[in-house]
Design a protein around this motif. Structure first.
Motif, PDB file in Angstrom:
ATOM      1  N   GLU A   1       0.846  -1.192   0.000  1.00 49.42           N
ATOM      2  CA  GLU A   1       0.000   0.000   0.000  1.00 49.42           C
ATOM      3  C   GLU A   1       0.882   1.243   0.000  1.00 49.42           C
ATOM      4  OE1 GLU A   1      -3.337   2.020   2.890  1.00 49.42           O
ATOM      5  OE2 GLU A   1      -3.437  -0.144   2.538  1.00 49.42           O
ATOM      6  N   CYS A   2       0.720   2.061  -1.030  1.00 46.91           N
ATOM      7  CA  CYS A   2       1.509   3.276  -1.162  1.00 46.91           C
ATOM      8  C   CYS A   2       1.198   4.242  -0.021  1.00 46.91           C
ATOM      9  CB  CYS A   2       1.230   3.943  -2.504  1.00 46.91           C
ATOM     10  SG  CYS A   2       2.119   5.505  -2.745  1.00 46.91           S
ATOM     11  N   GLN A   3       2.239   4.728   0.665  1.00 43.23           N
ATOM     12  CA  GLN A   3       2.043   5.630   1.791  1.00 43.23           C
ATOM     13  C   GLN A   3       1.565   7.016   1.358  1.00 43.23           C
ATOM     14  OE1 GLN A   3       5.643   5.736   4.105  1.00 43.23           O
ATOM     15  NE2 GLN A   3       5.619   3.535   4.536  1.00 43.23           N
ATOM     16  N   HIS A   4       1.722   7.325   0.091  1.00 45.97           N
ATOM     17  CA  HIS A   4       1.379   8.669  -0.382  1.00 45.97           C
ATOM     18  C   HIS A   4      -0.012   8.719  -1.015  1.00 45.97           C
ATOM     19  CE1 HIS A   4       5.538   9.733   0.421  1.00 45.97           C
ATOM     20  NE2 HIS A   4       5.938   8.702  -0.321  1.00 45.97           N
TER      21      HIS A   4
ATOM     22  N   ASN B   1      -2.133   5.729  -1.177  1.00 45.26           N
ATOM     23  CA  ASN B   1      -2.946   4.622  -0.661  1.00 45.26           C
ATOM     24  C   ASN B   1      -3.352   3.606  -1.727  1.00 45.26           C
ATOM     25  OD1 ASN B   1      -2.894   5.645   1.975  1.00 45.26           O
ATOM     26  ND2 ASN B   1      -4.659   6.964   1.575  1.00 45.26           N
TER      27      ASN B   1
ATOM     28  N   HIS C   1       4.258  -4.958   4.352  1.00 44.67           N
ATOM     29  CA  HIS C   1       4.340  -3.672   5.060  1.00 44.67           C
ATOM     30  C   HIS C   1       5.585  -3.623   5.940  1.00 44.67           C
ATOM     31  CE1 HIS C   1       3.119  -0.120   7.338  1.00 44.67           C
ATOM     32  NE2 HIS C   1       2.216   0.079   6.402  1.00 44.67           N
ATOM     33  N   GLN C   2       6.201  -2.462   5.980  1.00 44.83           N
ATOM     34  CA  GLN C   2       7.441  -2.277   6.725  1.00 44.83           C
ATOM     35  C   GLN C   2       7.253  -2.519   8.210  1.00 44.83           C
ATOM     36  OE1 GLN C   2       8.280   0.477   8.892  1.00 44.83           O
ATOM     37  NE2 GLN C   2      10.400  -0.202   9.209  1.00 44.83           N
ATOM     38  N   GLN C   3       6.101  -2.182   8.770  1.00 46.77           N
ATOM     39  CA  GLN C   3       5.879  -2.353  10.201  1.00 46.77           C
ATOM     40  C   GLN C   3       5.832  -3.829  10.592  1.00 46.77           C
ATOM     41  OE1 GLN C   3       2.373   0.245  10.245  1.00 46.77           O
ATOM     42  NE2 GLN C   3       3.348   1.448  11.857  1.00 46.77           N
TER      43      GLN C   3
ATOM     44  N   ASN D   1      -3.242  -0.484  14.629  1.00 48.39           N
ATOM     45  CA  ASN D   1      -2.979  -0.075  13.250  1.00 48.39           C
ATOM     46  C   ASN D   1      -3.590  -1.065  12.255  1.00 48.39           C
ATOM     47  OD1 ASN D   1      -1.276  -2.237  12.720  1.00 48.39           O
ATOM     48  ND2 ASN D   1       0.595  -1.029  12.675  1.00 48.39           N
TER      49      ASN D   1
END
Length: 395
Positions: A270-273, A275, A304-306, A324
């Motif tokens: 999912e693109c952080q900028h 979505n 996802h990085q998290q 989250n």
């Protein structure tokens, strides 16, 4: 004033949305009593992780309001159903469900799924254990930030406790950074069996077993040693992973082990900028496996990085950031898995009930046949006596 019979009749109209059985016949209503106009009882759900718990409780409260009951003392508890034949298992009689997490190939995030699934189920209040059966590359201790080796008490290995989850892993017994696990197949099988028999698992609702990738000795040993509730297959969207996952499903089908469902990991980025969901590894791998074998598609987990950083730091996302998006996805998957296990457990109960009734019918038939044979013997004896008497009279 309503009667107990009226209350039970009303509650019998409420069905569990997954099991499609009414909550009375399922034994979910306990200790119903009416005292001085006050109605009280316990609603015992099939698992604390059921995705429909709130819906069932609301239906129960509404049904009591329909009867005009204003003073209601409702207690809501949960007792996880047994999804395997515990009576047939002398090794782990206190474990209600054993869930093996499998994959056709490595690198699909199977251990990440195992760890976060175990932690999420434990957060709902269930008693959970996690067995890291990936003997060659045990990574569960790293993902949970565990370093101390387990103790041995009365010749039993005591699992290490992490966030309420009982954990055992080969990673506790050697320094992963300095020593590689080099074992032949029979030794791997022996270690897996020892982790089942020599660890003090105690009473568990769910024992999650993180299998090594592929279709080798560890999954075969597991399937042949103890009754298993079912298998969860983890794959990624790409055809390479999907084609190998199919082989894992085929193996467990041959071993007559139920498939709980398929989880697709790394489904999208999912693109952080903006979505937007970017399908880095393609799309549809998990759904293809689901369709081919007619097994449930449990859900998609994003790349996802998290999730990655939480695993590397020993602080999984379901614990470090429970609200989250990624943690919520794992929560939904865990509840879907718990619901699927309740369905498997219900089907097992129905099967055992049918077998018991058939056995009872066969025993009754055998008894009737014995009685008939006895009567025929008595009749034959009487006829022989009569014939003997007639012979004497003739003489």
């Amino acid at each position: 004033m309503v009667s107990i019979e009226q209350i039970m009749a009303k509650l019998q109209t409420i069905e569990d949305p997954e099991l499609h059985k009414d909550i009375v016949s399922m034994g979910m209503i306990k200790d119903l009593a009416i005292n001085d106009g006050k109605v009280g009882f316990t609603l015992e759900l099939t698992t604390p992780a059921c995705p429909f718990n709130s819906e069932i409780e609301e239906s129960v409260r509404n049904s009591m309001m329909d009867l005009g009951i204003k003073d209601l003392d409702l207690k809501v508890t949960a007792r996880v159903m047994e999804g395997r034949s515990i009576s047939m298992d002398e090794l782990l009689p206190g474990v209600k469900n054993i869930i093996a997490i499998a994959s056709g190939k490595g690198g699909v995030g199977k251990t990440t799924v195992s760890v976060n699934l175990a932690l999420t189920l434990a957060k709902t209040g269930a008693k959970v254990g996690l067995l890291d059966a990936d003997i060659y590359g045990p990574s569960v201790p790293l993902m949970l930030g565990l370093k101390n080796a387990p103790e041995v008490i009365n010749n039993k290995i005591e699992p290490v406790l992490a966030q309420g989850v009982k954990v055992i892993s080969m990673g506790f017994f050697y320094e992963q950074s300095q020593q590689a696990g080099i074992y032949r197949g029979p030794i791997v099988a022996g270690i897996v069996k020892q982790f089942l028999t020599d660890v003090n698992w105690g009473e568990l609702d769910y024992l999650i077993i993180d299998l090594p990738p592929g279709t080798g000795d560890a999954p075969l040993t597991l399937a042949q040693t103890i009754p298993i509730t079912g298998i969860i297959i983890v794959t990624t969207p790409q055809d390479v992973a999907m084609n190998v996952a199919v082989k894992a499903v085929g193996m467990f089908n041959k071993l007559n082990v139920p498939i709980i469902g398929v989880i697709e990991n790394m489904s999208y980025l999912e693109c952080q900028h903006c979505n937007n969901k970017i399908a880095i590894f393609g799309t549809g791998g998990g759904q293809k496996v689901s369709d081919q074998f007619n097994v449930p598609f449990i859900g998609e987990i994003p790349l996802h990085q998290q999730i990655m950083s939480g695993s590397d730091s020993g602080n999984p996302v379901t614990i470090s950031e429970p609200n989250n998006t990624q943690a919520v996805i794992f929560d939904k998957i865990a509840r879907t898995v718990a619901g699927r296990i309740s369905i498997i457990a219900s089907e097992l109960q129905d099967q055992e009930k049918a077998e018991n009734e058939q056995s009872k019918a066969e025993n009754e038939q055998s008894k009737a046949e014995n009685e008939q044979s006895k009567a025929e013997n008595e009749q034959s004896k009487a006829e022989n006596e009569q014939s003997k008497e007639q012979s004497v009279n003739t003489a």
